[in-house]
Design a protein around this motif. Structure first.
Motif, PDB file in Angstrom:
ATOM      1  N   THR A  81       0.834  -1.206   0.000  1.00 54.25           N
ATOM      2  CA  THR A  81       0.000   0.000   0.000  1.00 54.25           C
ATOM      3  C   THR A  81       0.867   1.254   0.000  1.00 54.25           C
ATOM      4  O   THR A  81       0.574   2.235  -0.676  1.00 54.25           O
ATOM      5  N   PHE A  82       1.974   1.189   0.744  1.00 53.02           N
ATOM      6  CA  PHE A  82       2.864   2.350   0.840  1.00 53.02           C
ATOM      7  C   PHE A  82       3.689   2.546  -0.431  1.00 53.02           C
ATOM      8  O   PHE A  82       3.793   3.650  -0.965  1.00 53.02           O
ATOM      9  N   PHE A  83       4.262   1.456  -0.954  1.00 50.05           N
ATOM     10  CA  PHE A  83       5.192   1.574  -2.076  1.00 50.05           C
ATOM     11  C   PHE A  83       4.515   1.517  -3.448  1.00 50.05           C
ATOM     12  O   PHE A  83       4.956   2.177  -4.389  1.00 50.05           O
ATOM     13  N   VAL A  84       3.458   0.729  -3.572  1.00 47.86           N
ATOM     14  CA  VAL A  84       2.802   0.568  -4.869  1.00 47.86           C
ATOM     15  C   VAL A  84       1.628   1.526  -5.025  1.00 47.86           C
ATOM     16  O   VAL A  84       1.513   2.236  -6.026  1.00 47.86           O
ATOM     17  N   ALA A  85       0.746   1.532  -4.023  1.00 47.42           N
ATOM     18  CA  ALA A  85      -0.442   2.384  -4.113  1.00 47.42           C
ATOM     19  C   ALA A  85      -0.155   3.835  -3.767  1.00 47.42           C
ATOM     20  O   ALA A  85      -1.025   4.695  -3.899  1.00 47.42           O
TER      21      ALA A  85
ATOM     22  N   ARG B  31       0.114   5.329  -0.973  1.00 47.78           N
ATOM     23  CA  ARG B  31      -0.691   5.875   0.113  1.00 47.78           C
ATOM     24  C   ARG B  31       0.022   5.602   1.435  1.00 47.78           C
ATOM     25  O   ARG B  31       0.519   4.504   1.662  1.00 47.78           O
ATOM     26  N   ARG B  32       0.034   6.598   2.288  1.00 41.76           N
ATOM     27  CA  ARG B  32       0.679   6.447   3.593  1.00 41.76           C
ATOM     28  C   ARG B  32      -0.389   6.195   4.656  1.00 41.76           C
ATOM     29  O   ARG B  32      -1.085   7.128   5.055  1.00 41.76           O
ATOM     30  N   PRO B  33      -0.527   4.944   5.102  1.00 41.64           N
ATOM     31  CA  PRO B  33      -1.529   4.632   6.122  1.00 41.64           C
ATOM     32  C   PRO B  33      -1.181   5.303   7.450  1.00 41.64           C
ATOM     33  O   PRO B  33      -0.028   5.636   7.712  1.00 41.64           O
ATOM     34  N   SER B  34      -2.166   5.468   8.302  1.00 43.55           N
ATOM     35  CA  SER B  34      -1.935   6.085   9.604  1.00 43.55           C
ATOM     36  C   SER B  34      -1.135   5.151  10.510  1.00 43.55           C
ATOM     37  O   SER B  34      -1.101   3.938  10.315  1.00 43.55           O
ATOM     38  N   ARG B  35      -0.504   5.734  11.508  1.00 43.82           N
ATOM     39  CA  ARG B  35       0.275   4.943  12.459  1.00 43.82           C
ATOM     40  C   ARG B  35      -0.614   3.952  13.196  1.00 43.82           C
ATOM     41  O   ARG B  35      -0.176   2.856  13.556  1.00 43.82           O
ATOM     42  N   HIS B  36      -1.870   4.343  13.432  1.00 40.42           N
ATOM     43  CA  HIS B  36      -2.792   3.470  14.155  1.00 40.42           C
ATOM     44  C   HIS B  36      -3.081   2.190  13.369  1.00 40.42           C
ATOM     45  O   HIS B  36      -3.212   1.111  13.958  1.00 40.42           O
ATOM     46  N   LEU B  37      -3.179   2.305  12.048  1.00 41.16           N
ATOM     47  CA  LEU B  37      -3.451   1.115  11.236  1.00 41.16           C
ATOM     48  C   LEU B  37      -2.235   0.191  11.208  1.00 41.16           C
ATOM     49  O   LEU B  37      -2.372  -1.034  11.264  1.00 41.16           O
ATOM     50  N   PHE B  38      -1.028   0.769  11.114  1.00 42.59           N
ATOM     51  CA  PHE B  38       0.178  -0.047  11.191  1.00 42.59           C
ATOM     52  C   PHE B  38       0.265  -0.738  12.559  1.00 42.59           C
ATOM     53  O   PHE B  38       0.624  -1.914  12.664  1.00 42.59           O
ATOM     54  N   LEU B  39      -0.068   0.013  13.608  1.00 39.07           N
ATOM     55  CA  LEU B  39      -0.064  -0.550  14.962  1.00 39.07           C
ATOM     56  C   LEU B  39      -1.064  -1.691  15.065  1.00 39.07           C
ATOM     57  O   LEU B  39      -0.783  -2.740  15.662  1.00 39.07           O
ATOM     58  N   SER B  40      -2.230  -1.490  14.466  1.00 38.60           N
ATOM     59  CA  SER B  40      -3.282  -2.512  14.495  1.00 38.60           C
ATOM     60  C   SER B  40      -2.804  -3.810  13.847  1.00 38.60           C
ATOM     61  O   SER B  40      -3.001  -4.905  14.388  1.00 38.60           O
ATOM     62  N   ILE B  41      -2.168  -3.697  12.680  1.00 37.56           N
ATOM     63  CA  ILE B  41      -1.678  -4.885  11.974  1.00 37.56           C
ATOM     64  C   ILE B  41      -0.589  -5.584  12.785  1.00 37.56           C
ATOM     65  O   ILE B  41      -0.570  -6.813  12.906  1.00 37.56           O
ATOM     66  N   GLY B  42       0.316  -4.787  13.373  1.00 41.10           N
ATOM     67  CA  GLY B  42       1.387  -5.370  14.187  1.00 41.10           C
ATOM     68  C   GLY B  42       0.851  -6.108  15.397  1.00 41.10           C
ATOM     69  O   GLY B  42       1.290  -7.230  15.697  1.00 41.10           O
ATOM     70  N   ILE B  43      -0.112  -5.511  16.091  1.00 38.81           N
ATOM     71  CA  ILE B  43      -0.708  -6.155  17.267  1.00 38.81           C
ATOM     72  C   ILE B  43      -1.459  -7.419  16.858  1.00 38.81           C
ATOM     73  O   ILE B  43      -1.384  -8.454  17.535  1.00 38.81           O
TER      74      ILE B  43
END
Length: 292
Positions: free
Chosen positions: A117-121, A123-135
């Protein structure tokens, strides 16, 4: 009148509930695949899963007057081929690796999706969404406690590749949604491609006869897979990709519950901690997507 238009609902607008439905149905399919593995080879399970789903979606489309014609065949092929190869590789990983390890590798798709999503699309997702995926992924690891031996390196890499290709497929599903392609048409082309590919794979393996119990298991696999694919496609069409990806971990929770009910697998405190982390992941993603 455009019969291909899909109704929208505020209840499903961020894709959260659609993904929970998909997660439950994928867990049902997984339980039935485990039962069916006593009667059929992996190649046969892949074929029947795809072909029965293809029959169901084709009949449904015909009865409702939906069109098979598309102006975006290339997009469908990209989604279908990546999804089909991912499906086959995941079945291979399940056959060669401990189930917990193979399942964990399957859900690396959410991490790959965040990267793509970051490199191809762009788009820079929010930190909360990255945190959500990591958790969520941490919850899967804690819940399943995967292991890998020295002779599992090859299947491990194949499992990772399955997750990467699944992420590509999900990005294509999102793109097809933006192009206005209805969910049933997306699922139709995927199951058509998967059926053909799985049939070729099945020709290289031993064929087993379909008995009464085995036939019911296959029908259940196909039906649950169809509902899961439709719900998954709707989720990625209508919601944010990373929100939906984090909620995909719900499949693991449902699977653990089924394992406890059907195979009397115990749920210890680590399992409960993993489930709690996965639930927290989903809550964070929904809150982040709603801007609260």
């Amino acid at each position: 009148m455009n019969t291909d238009k899909e109704p929208s609902s505020a209840l499903f607008k961020n894709g959260a509930l659609w993904m929970l439905i998909a997660g439950f149905c994928f867990a049902c399919m997984g339980a039935l695949v485990k039962l069916g593995s006593e009667h059929f080879s992996t190649a046969e399970l892949v074929f029947y899963r795809s072909f029965i789903s293809l029959v169901i979606i084709t009949v449904t489309m015909r009865l409702n007057g939906h069109s098979f014609k598309t102006h975006y065949l290339k997009n469908h092929l990209t989604r279908s081929i990546s999804g089909t190869i991912s499906l086959m590789l995941s079945f291979y990983a399940v056959a060669k690796l401990p189930l917990a390890t193979a399942t964990t590798l399957t859900y690396t798709s959410s991490i790959f999706l965040a990267i793509l999503t970051f490199f191809v699309a762009k788009r820079r997702p929010s930190r909360h969404l990255f945190l959500s995926i990591g958790i969520g992924f941490l919850g899967v690891v804690v819940l399943l406690q995967p292991t890998i031996g020295n002779n599992h390196v090859g299947p491990f890499i194949i499992g990772l590749l399955s997750g990467f290709l699944a992420a590509i497929a999900y990005l294509n599903v999102k793109e097809l949604g933006k192009l206005g392609e209805p969910s049933w048409r997306v699922v139709f082309y995927f199951t058509l491609t998967a059926s053909f590919g799985a049939f070729l794979l099945m020709l290289t393996d031993k064929f087993h006869s379909v008995t009464g119990v085995g036939g019911l298991e296959l029908i259940g696999i196909g039906a649950s897979a169809t509902i899961a694919q439709l719900a998954l496609t709707k989720a990625y069409r209508q919601g944010q990709s990373l929100v939906v990806a984090s909620l995909a971990y719900s499949t693991v929770v449902f699977s653990v519950i089924f394992s406890a009910i059907l195979w009397n697998n115990s749920i210890n405190w680590l399992s409960y901690l993993g489930i709690l982390l996965i639930i927290c992941s989903g809550v964070i993603s929904v809150i982040a997507s709603s801007g609260k």
